[in-house]
Design a protein around this motif. Structure first.
Motif, mmCIF file in Angstrom:
data_model
loop_
_atom_site.group_PDB
_atom_site.id
_atom_site.type_symbol
_atom_site.label_atom_id
_atom_site.label_comp_id
_atom_site.label_asym_id
_atom_site.label_seq_id
_atom_site.Cartn_x
_atom_site.Cartn_y
_atom_site.Cartn_z
ATOM 1 N N MET A 50 0.841 -1.195 0.000
ATOM 2 C CA MET A 50 0.000 0.000 0.000
ATOM 3 C C MET A 50 0.879 1.249 0.000
ATOM 4 O O MET A 50 1.957 1.255 0.575
ATOM 5 N N ILE A 51 0.377 2.297 -0.641
ATOM 6 C CA ILE A 51 1.134 3.550 -0.722
ATOM 7 C C ILE A 51 0.209 4.727 -0.441
ATOM 8 O O ILE A 51 -0.888 4.809 -0.985
ATOM 9 N N ASP A 52 0.671 5.624 0.430
ATOM 10 C CA ASP A 52 -0.025 6.876 0.679
ATOM 11 C C ASP A 52 0.565 7.893 -0.291
ATOM 12 O O ASP A 52 1.708 8.328 -0.128
ATOM 13 N N THR A 53 -0.208 8.271 -1.309
ATOM 14 C CA THR A 53 0.328 9.127 -2.364
ATOM 15 C C THR A 53 0.199 10.623 -2.066
ATOM 16 O O THR A 53 0.526 11.446 -2.921
ATOM 17 N N HIS A 54 -0.264 10.955 -0.856
ATOM 18 C CA HIS A 54 -0.373 12.381 -0.525
ATOM 19 C C HIS A 54 -0.473 12.557 0.980
ATOM 20 O O HIS A 54 -1.492 12.213 1.589
ATOM 21 N N CYS A 55 0.580 13.073 1.578
ATOM 22 C CA CYS A 55 0.548 13.343 3.013
ATOM 23 C C CYS A 55 1.454 14.521 3.331
ATOM 24 O O CYS A 55 2.242 14.977 2.491
ATOM 25 N N HIS A 56 1.330 15.006 4.567
ATOM 26 C CA HIS A 56 2.108 16.169 5.008
ATOM 27 C C HIS A 56 2.719 15.881 6.378
ATOM 28 O O HIS A 56 2.444 16.591 7.356
ATOM 29 N N ILE A 57 3.525 14.866 6.468
ATOM 30 C CA ILE A 57 4.095 14.500 7.770
ATOM 31 C C ILE A 57 5.207 15.449 8.209
ATOM 32 O O ILE A 57 5.787 15.263 9.274
ATOM 33 N N ALA B 189 4.061 3.858 9.654
ATOM 34 C CA ALA B 189 3.860 3.839 8.205
ATOM 35 C C ALA B 189 4.727 2.765 7.557
ATOM 36 O O ALA B 189 4.273 2.022 6.678
ATOM 37 N N LYS B 190 5.961 2.663 7.993
ATOM 38 C CA LYS B 190 6.876 1.656 7.441
ATOM 39 C C LYS B 190 6.397 0.235 7.719
ATOM 40 O O LYS B 190 6.634 -0.679 6.921
ATOM 41 N N ASN B 191 5.738 0.051 8.844
ATOM 42 C CA ASN B 191 5.234 -1.277 9.201
ATOM 43 C C ASN B 191 4.031 -1.686 8.363
ATOM 44 O O ASN B 191 3.658 -2.865 8.333
ATOM 45 N N THR B 192 3.406 -0.708 7.705
ATOM 46 C CA THR B 192 2.163 -0.966 6.975
ATOM 47 C C THR B 192 2.291 -0.754 5.473
ATOM 48 O O THR B 192 1.698 -1.489 4.682
ATOM 49 N N LEU B 193 3.079 0.237 5.074
ATOM 50 C CA LEU B 193 3.090 0.694 3.686
ATOM 51 C C LEU B 193 4.404 0.415 2.968
ATOM 52 O O LEU B 193 5.433 0.183 3.586
ATOM 53 N N ASP B 194 4.322 0.483 1.643
ATOM 54 C CA ASP B 194 5.518 0.351 0.807
ATOM 55 C C ASP B 194 6.237 1.690 0.661
ATOM 56 O O ASP B 194 7.459 1.729 0.502
ATOM 57 N N ALA B 195 5.467 2.781 0.688
ATOM 58 C CA ALA B 195 6.045 4.106 0.501
ATOM 59 C C ALA B 195 5.000 5.169 0.803
ATOM 60 O O ALA B 195 3.802 4.883 0.897
ATOM 61 N N VAL B 196 5.476 6.413 0.956
ATOM 62 C CA VAL B 196 4.578 7.566 1.060
ATOM 63 C C VAL B 196 5.118 8.671 0.166
ATOM 64 O O VAL B 196 6.330 8.782 -0.045
ATOM 65 N N VAL B 197 4.205 9.475 -0.355
ATOM 66 C CA VAL B 197 4.581 10.660 -1.117
ATOM 67 C C VAL B 197 4.310 11.875 -0.241
ATOM 68 O O VAL B 197 3.173 12.108 0.172
ATOM 69 N N LEU B 198 5.364 12.617 0.061
ATOM 70 C CA LEU B 198 5.265 13.804 0.902
ATOM 71 C C LEU B 198 5.085 15.019 -0.002
ATOM 72 O O LEU B 198 5.973 15.368 -0.784
ATOM 73 N N SER B 199 3.922 15.651 0.114
ATOM 74 C CA SER B 199 3.549 16.731 -0.799
ATOM 75 C C SER B 199 3.864 18.095 -0.211
ATOM 76 O O SER B 199 3.355 18.456 0.846
ATOM 77 N N ASN C 291 -4.955 12.479 11.402
ATOM 78 C CA ASN C 291 -4.761 11.373 10.473
ATOM 79 C C ASN C 291 -3.262 11.079 10.330
ATOM 80 O O ASN C 291 -2.423 11.920 10.671
ATOM 81 N N GLU C 292 -2.928 9.911 9.822
ATOM 82 C CA GLU C 292 -1.536 9.581 9.546
ATOM 83 C C GLU C 292 -1.460 8.569 8.415
ATOM 84 O O GLU C 292 -2.433 7.876 8.101
ATOM 85 N N PRO C 293 -0.309 8.475 7.732
ATOM 86 C CA PRO C 293 -0.186 7.656 6.528
ATOM 87 C C PRO C 293 -0.614 6.198 6.676
ATOM 88 O O PRO C 293 -1.210 5.626 5.749
ATOM 89 N N SER C 294 -0.354 5.581 7.824
ATOM 90 C CA SER C 294 -0.701 4.165 7.984
ATOM 91 C C SER C 294 -2.193 3.920 7.829
ATOM 92 O O SER C 294 -2.622 2.799 7.530
ATOM 93 N N ASN C 295 -3.000 4.968 8.006
ATOM 94 C CA ASN C 295 -4.450 4.816 7.877
ATOM 95 C C ASN C 295 -4.909 4.622 6.437
ATOM 96 O O ASN C 295 -6.097 4.374 6.207
ATOM 97 N N VAL C 296 -3.993 4.720 5.493
ATOM 98 C CA VAL C 296 -4.394 4.501 4.101
ATOM 99 C C VAL C 296 -4.951 3.090 3.914
ATOM 100 O O VAL C 296 -5.751 2.838 3.008
ATOM 101 N N LYS C 297 -4.566 2.197 4.801
ATOM 102 C CA LYS C 297 -5.091 0.828 4.737
ATOM 103 C C LYS C 297 -6.609 0.812 4.908
ATOM 104 O O LYS C 297 -7.297 -0.069 4.360
ATOM 105 N N LEU C 298 -7.146 1.786 5.645
ATOM 106 C CA LEU C 298 -8.589 1.870 5.844
ATOM 107 C C LEU C 298 -9.295 2.262 4.540
ATOM 108 O O LEU C 298 -10.392 1.774 4.251
ATOM 109 N N ALA C 299 -8.652 3.122 3.770
ATOM 110 C CA ALA C 299 -9.222 3.516 2.481
ATOM 111 C C ALA C 299 -9.211 2.340 1.511
ATOM 112 O O ALA C 299 -10.193 2.094 0.790
#
Length: 254
Positions: free
Chosen positions: A1-8, A24-34, A216-224
């Motif tokens: 899973m990837i969060d393609t838009h976040c502001h961490i 996020a690392k435990n759940t996702l492959d990557a995040v895009v920091l916008s 909110n935080e990137p790991s929650n992308v799994k909910l989407a």
């Protein structure tokens, strides 16, 4: 899973950013920091360097911020983007926000600034990550004139199904669905009818949490991803695989 838009990089994470990234690392492959302005763009590059291979930077100028910027400030952002074109995954977020901005003169200024960023994305052939709230159709009509932008992303898509169908006529155009799909009927209606071949997933962290009181935080992308699977009655693994591959292709994520 990837969060393609976040502001961490935002202050909301100053006290526990390391833990947020760890989750996020435990759940996702990557995040895009916008990035949203010059300072945020510098921060996006910084965090991408620190978390190489996991955080991917996108540099931009949020429309509500850029409309009040001086010409010099805008040129500084654009110069910075061009100087770092080989180090970024996209230009954005840039665009037009007609939800918050009703004044016609300011809307016109947003459009002019947006066009200047589109020109760079087209000339340099960099993906374009768009914030076009309540302006999806107008943005689509604009970018159709630019054929050298490799990928176009409608961040947190909330336009009409009719516009979505026009977007889907272009294989390099994508609509991103955020955690809003978990609770917004409008987004659920859209996500149930748009093929995952044209979808990306995101959180827009720290915004768009399940409740207004929470961050909110990137790991929650799994909910989407889970909700999209439910809405389309398909396996979550399939949604994960397709949207992840879409994101890897669009943002050059390895």
């Amino acid at each position: 899973m990837i969060d393609t838009h976040c502001h961490i990089d935002f202050p909301e994470y100053d006290k526990d950013r390391d833990q947020v990234i760890k989750r996020a690392k435990n759940t996702l492959d990557a995040v895009v920091l916008s990035g949203t302005n010059y300072e945020a763009n510098i921060g996006a590059l910084k965090y991408a360097k620190e978390e190489k291979g996991f955080i991917y930077p996108s540099l931009g100028f949020h429309p509500v911020t850029s409309q009040n910027a001086t010409i010099e400030e805008r040129k500084s952002v654009q110069k910075h983007i061009i100087e770092n074109k080989k180090n970024i995954s996209a230009i954005g977020e840039v665009g037009m926000d007609y939800f918050f901005v009703k004044d016609k003169a300011l809307r016109q200024k947003q459009k002019e600034i947006f066009l200047s960023f589109i020109e760079i994305a087209n000339q340099e052939q960099i993906p374009l990550l768009m914030h076009v709230r309540d302006a999806d159709k107008k943005a689509l009509n604009i970018i159709l004139d630019y054929e050298d932008i490799p990928y176009v992303i409608f961040h947190c898509y909330s336009g009409s199904l009719k516009t979505a169908r026009r977007i889907m006529e272009h294989e390099n155009y994508f609509m991103s669905f955020s955690t809003m799909v978990c609770y917004s009927k409008q987004h659920q209606d859209l996500a149930s009818q748009i093929p995952i071949d044209h979808m990306l997933t995101e959180t827009d962290s720290p915004y768009l949490a399940m409740t207004k009181e929470k961050r909110n935080e990137p790991s929650n992308v799994k909910l989407a991803v889970k909700k999209i699977a439910e809405l389309q009655n398909i396996d979550i693994e399939n949604v994960d695989k397709v949207t992840t591959n879409n994101a890897k292709k669009v943002f050059k994520i390895k």
